[in-house]
Design a protein around this motif. Sequence first.
Motif, PDB file in Angstrom:
ATOM      1  N   ASP A   1     -83.751-126.739  77.423  1.00 30.93           N
ATOM      2  CA  ASP A   1     -84.713-127.478  78.261  1.00 30.93           C
ATOM      3  C   ASP A   1     -85.668-126.519  78.982  1.00 30.93           C
ATOM      4  O   ASP A   1     -86.822-126.844  79.228  1.00 30.93           O
ATOM      5  CB  ASP A   1     -83.988-128.410  79.246  1.00 30.93           C
ATOM      6  N   LEU A   2     -85.161-125.302  79.261  1.00 35.01           N
ATOM      7  CA  LEU A   2     -86.036-124.308  79.907  1.00 35.01           C
ATOM      8  C   LEU A   2     -87.135-123.868  78.937  1.00 35.01           C
ATOM      9  O   LEU A   2     -88.314-123.750  79.306  1.00 35.01           O
ATOM     10  CB  LEU A   2     -85.196-123.101  80.320  1.00 35.01           C
ATOM     11  N   ILE A   3     -86.745-123.666  77.686  1.00 30.16           N
ATOM     12  CA  ILE A   3     -87.725-123.245  76.664  1.00 30.16           C
ATOM     13  C   ILE A   3     -88.707-124.383  76.394  1.00 30.16           C
ATOM     14  O   ILE A   3     -89.930-124.184  76.377  1.00 30.16           O
ATOM     15  CB  ILE A   3     -87.009-122.836  75.355  1.00 30.16           C
ATOM     16  N   GLU A   4     -88.163-125.584  76.224  1.00 28.56           N
ATOM     17  CA  GLU A   4     -89.050-126.719  75.941  1.00 28.56           C
ATOM     18  C   GLU A   4     -89.971-127.011  77.121  1.00 28.56           C
ATOM     19  O   GLU A   4     -91.137-127.353  76.928  1.00 28.56           O
ATOM     20  CB  GLU A   4     -88.216-127.956  75.592  1.00 28.56           C
ATOM     21  N   GLY A   5     -89.441-126.830  78.308  1.00 26.00           N
ATOM     22  CA  GLY A   5     -90.264-127.022  79.514  1.00 26.00           C
ATOM     23  C   GLY A   5     -91.420-126.035  79.527  1.00 26.00           C
ATOM     24  O   GLY A   5     -92.562-126.390  79.834  1.00 26.00           O
ATOM     25  N   ALA A   6     -91.118-124.783  79.155  1.00 27.59           N
ATOM     26  CA  ALA A   6     -92.168-123.751  79.125  1.00 27.59           C
ATOM     27  C   ALA A   6     -93.192-124.048  78.034  1.00 27.59           C
ATOM     28  O   ALA A   6     -94.383-123.787  78.210  1.00 27.59           O
ATOM     29  CB  ALA A   6     -91.540-122.390  78.897  1.00 27.59           C
ATOM     30  N   GLN A   7     -92.707-124.615  76.923  1.00 25.27           N
ATOM     31  CA  GLN A   7     -93.631-124.934  75.819  1.00 25.27           C
ATOM     32  C   GLN A   7     -94.629-126.018  76.221  1.00 25.27           C
ATOM     33  O   GLN A   7     -95.790-125.966  75.877  1.00 25.27           O
ATOM     34  CB  GLN A   7     -92.837-125.429  74.598  1.00 25.27           C
ATOM     35  N   ARG A   8     -94.095-126.996  76.954  1.00 25.74           N
ATOM     36  CA  ARG A   8     -94.944-128.149  77.303  1.00 25.74           C
ATOM     37  C   ARG A   8     -95.585-127.985  78.674  1.00 25.74           C
ATOM     38  O   ARG A   8     -96.654-128.524  78.935  1.00 25.74           O
ATOM     39  CB  ARG A   8     -94.112-129.420  77.298  1.00 25.74           C
ATOM     40  N   GLY A   9     -94.906-127.273  79.528  1.00 30.14           N
ATOM     41  CA  GLY A   9     -95.309-127.237  80.929  1.00 30.14           C
ATOM     42  C   GLY A   9     -96.358-126.199  81.253  1.00 30.14           C
ATOM     43  O   GLY A   9     -96.987-125.605  80.386  1.00 30.14           O
TER      44      GLY A   9
ATOM     45  N   PRO B   1     -97.695-122.936  84.174  1.00 31.80           N
ATOM     46  CA  PRO B   1     -97.269-121.576  84.529  1.00 31.80           C
ATOM     47  C   PRO B   1     -95.923-121.502  85.247  1.00 31.80           C
ATOM     48  O   PRO B   1     -95.170-120.566  85.041  1.00 31.80           O
ATOM     49  CB  PRO B   1     -98.396-121.089  85.441  1.00 31.80           C
ATOM     50  N   VAL B   2     -95.608-122.506  86.042  1.00 37.16           N
ATOM     51  CA  VAL B   2     -94.348-122.454  86.812  1.00 37.16           C
ATOM     52  C   VAL B   2     -93.149-122.436  85.855  1.00 37.16           C
ATOM     53  O   VAL B   2     -92.231-121.634  86.001  1.00 37.16           O
ATOM     54  CB  VAL B   2     -94.258-123.663  87.780  1.00 37.16           C
ATOM     55  N   GLU B   3     -93.203-123.313  84.857  1.00 37.66           N
ATOM     56  CA  GLU B   3     -92.095-123.400  83.888  1.00 37.66           C
ATOM     57  C   GLU B   3     -92.023-122.121  83.056  1.00 37.66           C
ATOM     58  O   GLU B   3     -90.945-121.609  82.769  1.00 37.66           O
ATOM     59  CB  GLU B   3     -92.269-124.605  82.960  1.00 37.66           C
TER      60      GLU B   3
ATOM     61  N   GLU C   1     -93.004-119.150  83.930  1.00 36.95           N
ATOM     62  CA  GLU C   1     -92.506-118.047  84.755  1.00 36.95           C
ATOM     63  C   GLU C   1     -90.999-118.146  84.978  1.00 36.95           C
ATOM     64  O   GLU C   1     -90.311-117.133  85.066  1.00 36.95           O
ATOM     65  CB  GLU C   1     -93.266-118.009  86.084  1.00 36.95           C
ATOM     66  N   ARG C   2     -90.510-119.371  85.034  1.00 42.05           N
ATOM     67  CA  ARG C   2     -89.054-119.549  85.167  1.00 42.05           C
ATOM     68  C   ARG C   2     -88.357-118.995  83.908  1.00 42.05           C
ATOM     69  O   ARG C   2     -87.333-118.345  83.989  1.00 42.05           O
ATOM     70  CB  ARG C   2     -88.745-121.045  85.342  1.00 42.05           C
ATOM     71  N   LEU C   3     -88.964-119.268  82.777  1.00 45.85           N
ATOM     72  CA  LEU C   3     -88.390-118.760  81.513  1.00 45.85           C
ATOM     73  C   LEU C   3     -88.496-117.234  81.455  1.00 45.85           C
ATOM     74  O   LEU C   3     -87.542-116.551  81.054  1.00 45.85           O
ATOM     75  CB  LEU C   3     -89.132-119.380  80.314  1.00 45.85           C
ATOM     76  N   ILE C   4     -89.629-116.702  81.892  1.00 47.93           N
ATOM     77  CA  ILE C   4     -89.810-115.238  81.879  1.00 47.93           C
ATOM     78  C   ILE C   4     -88.742-114.560  82.744  1.00 47.93           C
ATOM     79  O   ILE C   4     -88.154-113.554  82.354  1.00 47.93           O
ATOM     80  CB  ILE C   4     -91.235-114.855  82.381  1.00 47.93           C
ATOM     81  N   GLU C   5     -88.471-115.179  83.877  1.00 49.35           N
ATOM     82  CA  GLU C   5     -87.430-114.610  84.765  1.00 49.35           C
ATOM     83  C   GLU C   5     -86.070-114.610  84.075  1.00 49.35           C
ATOM     84  O   GLU C   5     -85.280-113.691  84.245  1.00 49.35           O
ATOM     85  CB  GLU C   5     -87.375-115.416  86.071  1.00 49.35           C
ATOM     86  N   ALA C   6     -85.842-115.649  83.276  1.00 50.33           N
ATOM     87  CA  ALA C   6     -84.540-115.756  82.592  1.00 50.33           C
ATOM     88  C   ALA C   6     -84.417-114.757  81.456  1.00 50.33           C
ATOM     89  O   ALA C   6     -83.327-114.247  81.189  1.00 50.33           O
ATOM     90  CB  ALA C   6     -84.358-117.177  82.069  1.00 50.33           C
TER      91      ALA C   6
ATOM     92  N   ILE D   1     -96.146-119.052  74.018  1.00 48.65           N
ATOM     93  CA  ILE D   1     -94.937-119.896  73.930  1.00 48.65           C
ATOM     94  C   ILE D   1     -95.278-121.314  73.447  1.00 48.65           C
ATOM     95  O   ILE D   1     -94.498-121.933  72.737  1.00 48.65           O
ATOM     96  CB  ILE D   1     -94.195-119.927  75.303  1.00 48.65           C
ATOM     97  N   SER D   2     -96.473-121.783  73.794  1.00 52.17           N
ATOM     98  CA  SER D   2     -96.844-123.149  73.394  1.00 52.17           C
ATOM     99  C   SER D   2     -96.985-123.273  71.875  1.00 52.17           C
ATOM    100  O   SER D   2     -96.900-124.374  71.326  1.00 52.17           O
ATOM    101  CB  SER D   2     -98.141-123.568  74.072  1.00 52.17           C
ATOM    102  N   SER D   3     -97.211-122.139  71.194  1.00 50.82           N
ATOM    103  CA  SER D   3     -97.388-122.210  69.738  1.00 50.82           C
ATOM    104  C   SER D   3     -96.052-122.163  68.992  1.00 50.82           C
ATOM    105  O   SER D   3     -96.011-122.339  67.778  1.00 50.82           O
ATOM    106  CB  SER D   3     -98.270-121.059  69.262  1.00 50.82           C
ATOM    107  N   LEU D   4     -94.975-121.930  69.717  1.00 50.08           N
ATOM    108  CA  LEU D   4     -93.654-121.879  69.075  1.00 50.08           C
ATOM    109  C   LEU D   4     -93.248-123.288  68.655  1.00 50.08           C
ATOM    110  O   LEU D   4     -93.293-124.217  69.464  1.00 50.08           O
ATOM    111  CB  LEU D   4     -92.625-121.305  70.070  1.00 50.08           C
ATOM    112  N   ARG D   5     -92.888-123.425  67.373  1.00 48.89           N
ATOM    113  CA  ARG D   5     -92.655-124.780  66.861  1.00 48.89           C
ATOM    114  C   ARG D   5     -91.336-125.370  67.328  1.00 48.89           C
ATOM    115  O   ARG D   5     -91.238-126.534  67.628  1.00 48.89           O
ATOM    116  CB  ARG D   5     -92.722-124.775  65.333  1.00 48.89           C
ATOM    117  N   SER D   6     -90.309-124.529  67.389  1.00 50.31           N
ATOM    118  CA  SER D   6     -89.000-125.090  67.743  1.00 50.31           C
ATOM    119  C   SER D   6     -88.329-124.213  68.789  1.00 50.31           C
ATOM    120  O   SER D   6     -88.340-122.983  68.690  1.00 50.31           O
ATOM    121  CB  SER D   6     -88.147-125.174  66.475  1.00 50.31           C
ATOM    122  N   ALA D   7     -87.730-124.854  69.760  1.00 50.10           N
ATOM    123  CA  ALA D   7     -87.045-124.111  70.816  1.00 50.10           C
ATOM    124  C   ALA D   7     -85.859-123.333  70.249  1.00 50.10           C
ATOM    125  O   ALA D   7     -85.476-122.290  70.763  1.00 50.10           O
ATOM    126  CB  ALA D   7     -86.588-125.072  71.900  1.00 50.10           C
TER     127      ALA D   7
END
Lengths: 183, 218
Positions: free
Chosen positions: A8-16, A18-20, A22-27, A61-67
Amino acid sequence: MRSIPPHDLIEGAQRGGPVEIERLIEAIWPDAYRLAYAILGERTGAEDVAQEACVVAYRTISSLRSAAAFRVWFYRIVVRRASELKRRRARGEPIVAEPASDADCSDTIDIWRALAALPRTLRDVVVLHYFEGLTSREIASILCAPEGTVRFRLMIAKRRLRPLLAEDPDTLRSDREVQPNGI
Amino acid sequence: MESELSARCHDAREHIVVPAVPLDAIRDAAQRPAAAKGRSLRRSWIAALLGAASLAAIAAGAAAWHETHVTFAHSGAVLVTADRMTAKFRNASTADALAAARSADFPVVLPAGLPPGSRLSSVFRAGPGAIVLGYALPGARRASRHPTFILLANPSSVSESSTSPAGKIRLRMPALGVPAFGSPIRWRVGGEDVIIGNNNFTPSELTHIKHAMLALAR
Protein backbone atom coordinates in the motif's frame (compact mmCIF):
# COMPACT_ATOMS: atom_id res chain seq x y z
CA MET A 1 15.61 -4.80 0.78
CA ARG A 2 15.35 -7.59 3.26
CA SER A 3 12.02 -6.08 4.28
CA ILE A 4 9.98 -5.08 1.26
CA PRO A 5 7.98 -1.89 1.78
CA PRO A 6 4.28 -2.63 2.16
CA HIS A 7 2.36 -2.72 -1.10
CA ASP A 8 0.00 0.00 0.00
CA LEU A 9 2.98 2.30 0.59
CA ILE A 10 4.27 1.64 -2.93
CA GLU A 11 0.84 1.95 -4.50
CA GLY A 12 0.20 5.12 -2.53
CA ALA A 13 3.44 6.59 -3.87
CA GLN A 14 2.51 5.55 -7.41
CA ARG A 15 -0.85 7.26 -7.26
CA GLY A 16 -0.27 9.89 -4.64
CA GLY A 17 1.66 13.08 -4.31
CA PRO A 18 5.01 14.10 -2.82
CA VAL A 19 4.01 13.21 0.75
CA GLU A 20 3.38 9.56 -0.13
CA ILE A 21 6.53 9.37 -2.25
CA GLU A 22 8.62 10.82 0.55
CA ARG A 23 7.18 8.30 2.98
CA LEU A 24 8.30 5.55 0.62
CA ILE A 25 11.74 7.14 0.18
CA GLU A 26 12.18 7.16 3.95
CA ALA A 27 11.30 3.47 4.04
CA ILE A 28 13.67 2.42 1.26
CA TRP A 29 16.60 4.69 2.10
CA PRO A 30 18.36 2.32 4.55
CA ASP A 31 18.23 -0.56 2.07
CA ALA A 32 19.40 1.62 -0.80
CA TYR A 33 22.33 2.85 1.26
CA ARG A 34 23.26 -0.61 2.52
CA LEU A 35 23.16 -2.08 -0.97
CA ALA A 36 25.21 0.76 -2.43
CA TYR A 37 27.69 0.48 0.41
CA ALA A 38 28.05 -3.26 -0.05
CA ILE A 39 28.72 -2.82 -3.76
CA LEU A 40 31.07 0.14 -3.47
CA GLY A 41 32.68 -0.49 -0.11
CA GLU A 42 32.84 3.19 0.82
CA ARG A 43 30.50 5.60 2.52
CA THR A 44 30.60 8.75 0.40
CA GLY A 45 29.95 6.93 -2.83
CA ALA A 46 27.23 4.84 -1.21
CA GLU A 47 25.45 7.96 -0.02
CA ASP A 48 25.67 9.53 -3.48
CA VAL A 49 24.38 6.40 -5.17
CA ALA A 50 21.54 5.88 -2.71
CA GLN A 51 20.56 9.51 -3.11
CA GLU A 52 20.63 9.34 -6.91
CA ALA A 53 18.57 6.14 -6.87
CA CYS A 54 16.02 7.75 -4.58
CA VAL A 55 15.80 10.76 -6.91
CA VAL A 56 15.14 8.45 -9.84
CA ALA A 57 12.53 6.57 -7.82
CA TYR A 58 10.92 9.86 -6.74
CA ARG A 59 10.62 10.99 -10.36
CA THR A 60 9.59 7.76 -12.01
CA ILE A 61 7.66 5.75 -9.44
CA SER A 62 4.41 6.64 -11.23
CA SER A 63 5.65 4.83 -14.35
CA LEU A 64 6.14 1.55 -12.47
CA ARG A 65 3.47 -0.83 -13.70
CA SER A 66 3.18 -3.13 -10.72
CA ALA A 67 3.94 -2.63 -7.06
CA ALA A 68 5.12 -6.24 -6.93
CA ALA A 69 8.00 -5.36 -9.24
CA PHE A 70 9.19 -2.52 -7.01
CA ARG A 71 12.00 -4.38 -5.29
CA VAL A 72 13.70 -5.57 -8.49
CA TRP A 73 13.08 -2.23 -10.20
CA PHE A 74 14.57 -0.19 -7.38
CA TYR A 75 17.53 -2.52 -6.86
CA ARG A 76 18.29 -2.35 -10.56
CA ILE A 77 18.50 1.44 -10.28
CA VAL A 78 20.85 1.23 -7.29
CA VAL A 79 23.07 -1.43 -8.89
CA ARG A 80 23.34 0.49 -12.15
CA ARG A 81 24.14 3.77 -10.42
CA ALA A 82 26.72 2.04 -8.26
CA SER A 83 28.31 0.35 -11.26
CA GLU A 84 28.46 3.66 -13.14
CA LEU A 85 30.09 5.39 -10.20
CA LYS A 86 32.50 2.54 -9.71
CA ARG A 87 33.50 2.58 -13.35
CA ARG A 88 33.97 6.34 -13.31
CA ARG A 89 35.97 6.36 -10.12
CA ALA A 90 37.86 3.13 -10.10
CA ARG A 91 39.77 3.10 -13.39
CA GLY A 92 41.96 0.41 -12.01
CA GLU A 93 42.04 1.56 -8.41
CA PRO A 94 41.19 -1.18 -5.95
CA ILE A 95 38.28 -0.51 -3.67
CA VAL A 96 39.43 0.43 -0.24
CA ALA A 97 37.26 -1.54 2.08
CA GLU A 98 36.36 0.53 5.10
CA PRO A 99 34.81 -1.12 8.09
CA ALA A 100 31.15 -0.29 7.90
CA SER A 101 30.86 0.75 11.50
CA ASP A 102 33.00 1.89 14.36
CA ALA A 103 32.42 -1.37 16.14
CA ASP A 104 35.57 -3.47 16.03
CA CYS A 105 34.18 -6.69 14.66
CA SER A 106 36.93 -8.68 12.96
CA ASP A 107 34.49 -11.05 11.19
CA THR A 108 32.78 -8.08 9.58
CA ILE A 109 36.07 -6.54 8.48
CA ASP A 110 37.09 -9.89 6.98
CA ILE A 111 34.00 -10.08 4.84
CA TRP A 112 34.52 -6.53 3.50
CA ARG A 113 38.12 -7.27 2.61
CA ALA A 114 37.16 -10.52 0.98
CA LEU A 115 34.44 -8.76 -1.01
CA ALA A 116 36.89 -6.08 -2.13
CA ALA A 117 39.11 -8.81 -3.52
CA LEU A 118 36.34 -10.04 -5.82
CA PRO A 119 35.83 -8.71 -9.33
CA ARG A 120 32.80 -6.45 -9.76
CA THR A 121 30.54 -9.03 -11.41
CA LEU A 122 31.10 -11.55 -8.63
CA ARG A 123 30.80 -8.99 -5.90
CA ASP A 124 27.44 -7.81 -7.23
CA VAL A 125 25.89 -11.28 -7.14
CA VAL A 126 27.31 -12.02 -3.69
CA VAL A 127 25.92 -8.78 -2.34
CA LEU A 128 22.51 -9.28 -3.89
CA HIS A 129 22.25 -12.89 -2.78
CA TYR A 130 23.90 -13.02 0.62
CA PHE A 131 23.38 -9.47 1.82
CA GLU A 132 19.99 -8.77 0.34
CA GLY A 133 18.59 -12.28 0.27
CA LEU A 134 17.50 -12.18 -3.37
CA THR A 135 16.92 -15.31 -5.42
CA SER A 136 19.01 -16.01 -8.51
CA ARG A 137 15.96 -15.23 -10.66
CA GLU A 138 15.59 -11.80 -9.08
CA ILE A 139 19.32 -11.15 -9.42
CA ALA A 140 19.17 -12.20 -13.06
CA SER A 141 16.41 -9.70 -13.62
CA ILE A 142 18.34 -6.93 -11.86
CA LEU A 143 21.59 -7.58 -13.68
CA CYS A 144 19.87 -8.38 -17.00
CA ALA A 145 21.84 -11.62 -17.14
CA PRO A 146 20.67 -15.23 -17.61
CA GLU A 147 19.75 -17.04 -14.41
CA GLY A 148 22.35 -19.73 -15.12
CA THR A 149 25.06 -17.08 -15.33
CA VAL A 150 24.04 -15.74 -11.94
CA ARG A 151 24.19 -19.21 -10.39
CA PHE A 152 27.56 -19.83 -12.01
CA ARG A 153 28.91 -16.53 -10.72
CA LEU A 154 27.66 -17.36 -7.24
CA MET A 155 29.43 -20.69 -7.36
CA ILE A 156 32.70 -19.10 -8.52
CA ALA A 157 32.37 -16.35 -5.93
CA LYS A 158 31.90 -18.88 -3.14
CA ARG A 159 34.91 -20.80 -4.36
CA ARG A 160 37.02 -17.64 -4.29
CA LEU A 161 35.67 -16.43 -0.97
CA ARG A 162 36.37 -19.70 0.84
CA PRO A 163 40.17 -19.30 1.06
CA LEU A 164 39.89 -15.55 1.49
CA LEU A 165 37.72 -15.88 4.55
CA ALA A 166 39.82 -18.66 5.96
CA GLU A 167 43.13 -16.80 5.56
CA ASP A 168 44.62 -14.20 7.79
CA PRO A 169 43.11 -10.83 6.80
CA ASP A 170 46.54 -9.33 6.18
CA THR A 171 47.30 -11.77 3.42
CA LEU A 172 44.15 -11.08 1.44
CA ARG A 173 44.78 -10.25 -2.14
CA SER A 174 43.86 -6.86 -3.51
CA ASP A 175 41.39 -6.34 -6.35
CA ARG A 176 44.19 -5.95 -8.88
CA GLU A 177 45.66 -9.31 -8.11
CA VAL A 178 42.43 -11.09 -8.88
CA GLN A 179 42.17 -12.38 -12.45
CA PRO A 180 40.59 -9.45 -14.31
CA ASN A 181 39.11 -11.76 -16.88
CA GLY A 182 37.75 -14.08 -14.23
CA ILE A 183 34.07 -13.73 -14.90
CA MET B 1 30.15 -22.57 3.96
CA GLU B 2 26.78 -21.47 2.55
CA SER B 3 25.09 -20.85 5.88
CA GLU B 4 28.27 -19.47 7.43
CA LEU B 5 28.71 -17.04 4.56
CA SER B 6 25.05 -16.03 4.78
CA ALA B 7 25.40 -15.41 8.48
CA ARG B 8 28.58 -13.37 8.07
CA CYS B 9 27.10 -11.29 5.26
CA HIS B 10 23.94 -10.70 7.22
CA ASP B 11 26.01 -9.67 10.19
CA ALA B 12 28.12 -7.32 8.07
CA ARG B 13 24.99 -5.79 6.58
CA GLU B 14 23.53 -5.15 10.00
CA HIS B 15 26.73 -3.39 11.02
CA ILE B 16 26.44 -0.79 8.27
CA VAL B 17 25.65 2.51 9.87
CA VAL B 18 23.01 4.19 7.75
CA PRO B 19 23.11 8.00 7.64
CA ALA B 20 19.93 10.03 7.91
CA VAL B 21 17.88 10.22 4.76
CA PRO B 22 18.71 13.48 2.92
CA LEU B 23 15.08 14.03 2.07
CA ASP B 24 15.43 17.74 1.28
CA ALA B 25 18.24 17.11 -1.19
CA ILE B 26 16.30 14.26 -2.82
CA ARG B 27 13.16 16.37 -3.08
CA ASP B 28 15.07 19.33 -4.55
CA ALA B 29 16.85 17.16 -7.08
CA ALA B 30 13.65 15.33 -8.04
CA GLN B 31 11.73 18.55 -8.56
CA ARG B 32 14.30 19.97 -10.91
CA PRO B 33 13.75 17.68 -13.91
CA ALA B 34 11.91 20.21 -16.11
CA ALA B 35 14.79 22.70 -16.08
CA ALA B 36 17.39 19.99 -16.64
CA LYS B 37 15.33 18.51 -19.46
CA GLY B 38 15.04 21.93 -21.09
CA ARG B 39 18.78 22.42 -20.85
CA SER B 40 19.54 19.02 -22.33
CA LEU B 41 17.05 19.68 -25.15
CA ARG B 42 18.78 22.99 -25.89
CA ARG B 43 22.13 21.24 -25.78
CA SER B 44 20.99 18.57 -28.22
CA TRP B 45 19.65 21.26 -30.59
CA ILE B 46 22.96 23.11 -30.44
CA ALA B 47 24.84 19.84 -31.01
CA ALA B 48 22.59 19.01 -33.97
CA LEU B 49 23.13 22.47 -35.49
CA LEU B 50 26.88 22.24 -34.99
CA GLY B 51 26.86 18.75 -36.48
CA ALA B 52 24.93 19.95 -39.52
CA ALA B 53 27.32 22.87 -39.91
CA SER B 54 30.35 20.57 -39.82
CA LEU B 55 28.76 18.23 -42.35
CA ALA B 56 28.08 21.21 -44.62
CA ALA B 57 31.69 22.34 -44.20
CA ILE B 58 32.95 18.86 -45.04
CA ALA B 59 30.68 18.71 -48.08
CA ALA B 60 31.80 22.16 -49.23
CA GLY B 61 35.44 21.27 -48.73
CA ALA B 62 35.00 18.02 -50.54
CA ALA B 63 33.21 19.57 -53.50
CA ALA B 64 36.57 20.07 -55.17
CA TRP B 65 37.13 16.30 -55.25
CA HIS B 66 35.12 13.83 -57.19
CA GLU B 67 37.02 10.77 -56.20
CA THR B 68 36.63 7.75 -54.04
CA HIS B 69 39.55 6.40 -52.07
CA VAL B 70 39.81 2.94 -50.61
CA THR B 71 42.66 2.49 -48.15
CA PHE B 72 43.65 -0.14 -45.63
CA ALA B 73 44.32 0.61 -41.98
CA HIS B 74 47.12 -1.27 -40.23
CA SER B 75 44.50 -3.13 -38.19
CA GLY B 76 43.11 -4.67 -41.37
CA ALA B 77 40.03 -2.42 -41.46
CA VAL B 78 39.05 -0.98 -44.83
CA LEU B 79 38.48 2.77 -45.04
CA VAL B 80 36.36 4.17 -47.82
CA THR B 81 36.42 7.94 -48.26
CA ALA B 82 34.31 9.85 -50.73
CA ASP B 83 32.89 13.31 -51.17
CA ARG B 84 29.38 11.94 -51.36
CA MET B 85 27.90 8.93 -49.68
CA THR B 86 24.38 7.56 -49.66
CA ALA B 87 23.22 4.67 -47.57
CA LYS B 88 20.26 2.37 -47.29
CA PHE B 89 20.23 0.41 -44.05
CA ARG B 90 18.53 -2.78 -43.00
CA ASN B 91 15.79 -2.90 -45.65
CA ALA B 92 17.92 -2.58 -48.76
CA SER B 93 16.83 -4.54 -51.78
CA THR B 94 18.48 -5.84 -54.94
CA ALA B 95 16.96 -2.84 -56.75
CA ASP B 96 19.06 -0.54 -54.53
CA ALA B 97 22.18 -2.53 -55.34
CA LEU B 98 21.36 -2.36 -59.08
CA ALA B 99 20.78 1.42 -58.83
CA ALA B 100 24.14 1.80 -57.10
CA ALA B 101 25.78 -0.32 -59.81
CA ARG B 102 24.32 1.92 -62.55
CA SER B 103 25.74 5.07 -60.96
CA ALA B 104 29.25 3.61 -60.53
CA ASP B 105 32.15 4.63 -62.78
CA PHE B 106 33.39 1.04 -63.22
CA PRO B 107 31.83 -2.15 -64.60
CA VAL B 108 30.08 -3.60 -61.55
CA VAL B 109 29.70 -7.31 -61.03
CA LEU B 110 27.39 -7.80 -58.06
CA PRO B 111 28.25 -10.56 -55.58
CA ALA B 112 27.03 -13.97 -56.66
CA GLY B 113 27.23 -17.48 -55.27
CA LEU B 114 26.54 -16.37 -51.70
CA PRO B 115 25.42 -19.07 -49.24
CA PRO B 116 21.69 -19.86 -49.69
CA GLY B 117 19.60 -17.77 -47.29
CA SER B 118 21.93 -14.74 -47.38
CA ARG B 119 20.00 -11.49 -47.34
CA LEU B 120 21.12 -8.11 -48.61
CA SER B 121 20.67 -5.73 -45.68
CA SER B 122 22.41 -2.50 -46.61
CA VAL B 123 23.80 -0.66 -49.59
CA PHE B 124 26.29 2.20 -49.35
CA ARG B 125 27.25 4.26 -52.37
CA ALA B 126 30.58 5.91 -51.71
CA GLY B 127 30.95 8.34 -54.57
CA PRO B 128 31.12 6.81 -58.03
CA GLY B 129 34.11 4.61 -57.21
CA ALA B 130 32.86 2.21 -54.54
CA ILE B 131 29.79 0.31 -53.39
CA VAL B 132 29.59 -1.44 -50.04
CA LEU B 133 26.99 -4.16 -49.69
CA GLY B 134 26.05 -5.52 -46.26
CA TYR B 135 24.72 -9.07 -46.05
CA ALA B 136 23.04 -10.95 -43.23
CA LEU B 137 24.29 -14.49 -43.58
CA PRO B 138 22.16 -17.54 -42.78
CA GLY B 139 22.45 -19.54 -39.56
CA ALA B 140 22.05 -18.46 -35.96
CA ARG B 141 25.75 -17.95 -35.34
CA ARG B 142 26.44 -15.80 -38.36
CA ALA B 143 23.13 -13.95 -38.21
CA SER B 144 23.93 -12.83 -34.68
CA ARG B 145 27.18 -11.30 -35.84
CA HIS B 146 27.66 -8.00 -37.57
CA PRO B 147 26.63 -7.96 -41.19
CA THR B 148 29.24 -9.15 -43.62
CA PHE B 149 30.39 -6.34 -45.88
CA ILE B 150 31.50 -6.79 -49.45
CA LEU B 151 33.15 -3.80 -51.06
CA LEU B 152 33.10 -3.43 -54.82
CA ALA B 153 35.54 -0.75 -55.95
CA ASN B 154 37.07 0.79 -58.98
CA PRO B 155 40.67 -0.54 -58.98
CA SER B 156 41.95 2.99 -59.60
CA SER B 157 40.34 4.11 -56.32
CA VAL B 158 42.08 1.44 -54.29
CA SER B 159 45.34 2.51 -52.74
CA GLU B 160 47.84 0.37 -50.90
CA SER B 161 48.63 3.29 -48.60
CA SER B 162 47.26 3.29 -45.07
CA THR B 163 46.61 7.04 -45.07
CA SER B 164 43.24 8.15 -46.32
CA PRO B 165 42.54 11.69 -47.52
CA ALA B 166 41.27 14.10 -44.88
CA GLY B 167 38.14 16.22 -45.17
CA LYS B 168 35.98 13.61 -46.84
CA ILE B 169 33.16 11.42 -45.60
CA ARG B 170 34.63 8.21 -44.35
CA LEU B 171 33.19 4.73 -44.00
CA ARG B 172 35.05 2.17 -41.98
CA MET B 173 34.51 -1.49 -42.69
CA PRO B 174 35.39 -3.39 -39.53
CA ALA B 175 38.26 -5.81 -39.49
CA LEU B 176 36.36 -8.64 -37.81
CA GLY B 177 37.52 -12.02 -38.97
CA VAL B 178 40.69 -10.55 -40.43
CA PRO B 179 43.85 -11.69 -38.64
CA ALA B 180 45.37 -8.89 -36.57
CA PHE B 181 47.45 -6.67 -38.84
CA GLY B 182 46.52 -8.92 -41.72
CA SER B 183 45.03 -7.80 -44.97
CA PRO B 184 41.41 -8.25 -46.01
CA ILE B 185 40.40 -10.79 -48.61
CA ARG B 186 40.63 -9.24 -52.04
CA TRP B 187 40.36 -10.30 -55.65
CA ARG B 188 39.71 -8.72 -59.03
CA VAL B 189 36.77 -9.48 -61.28
CA GLY B 190 37.13 -7.78 -64.67
CA GLY B 191 37.39 -4.07 -63.95
CA GLU B 192 36.33 -4.34 -60.32
CA ASP B 193 38.12 -5.01 -57.06
CA VAL B 194 36.18 -7.14 -54.57
CA ILE B 195 37.21 -6.66 -50.96
CA ILE B 196 35.77 -8.48 -47.96
CA GLY B 197 36.46 -6.70 -44.69
CA ASN B 198 34.95 -8.83 -41.99
CA ASN B 199 35.04 -12.36 -43.20
CA ASN B 200 32.26 -14.54 -41.88
CA PHE B 201 32.47 -16.86 -44.86
CA THR B 202 34.00 -20.30 -44.80
CA PRO B 203 36.93 -20.89 -47.21
CA SER B 204 34.77 -23.03 -49.52
CA GLU B 205 32.05 -20.36 -49.59
CA LEU B 206 34.65 -17.75 -50.50
CA THR B 207 35.95 -19.89 -53.35
CA HIS B 208 32.41 -20.43 -54.58
CA ILE B 209 31.65 -16.67 -54.49
CA LYS B 210 34.85 -15.89 -56.34
CA HIS B 211 34.16 -18.45 -59.06
CA ALA B 212 30.53 -17.36 -59.43
CA MET B 213 31.54 -13.70 -59.83
CA LEU B 214 34.27 -14.56 -62.31
CA ALA B 215 31.76 -16.58 -64.33
CA LEU B 216 29.39 -13.60 -64.40
CA ALA B 217 32.15 -11.28 -65.58
CA ARG B 218 33.02 -13.47 -68.56
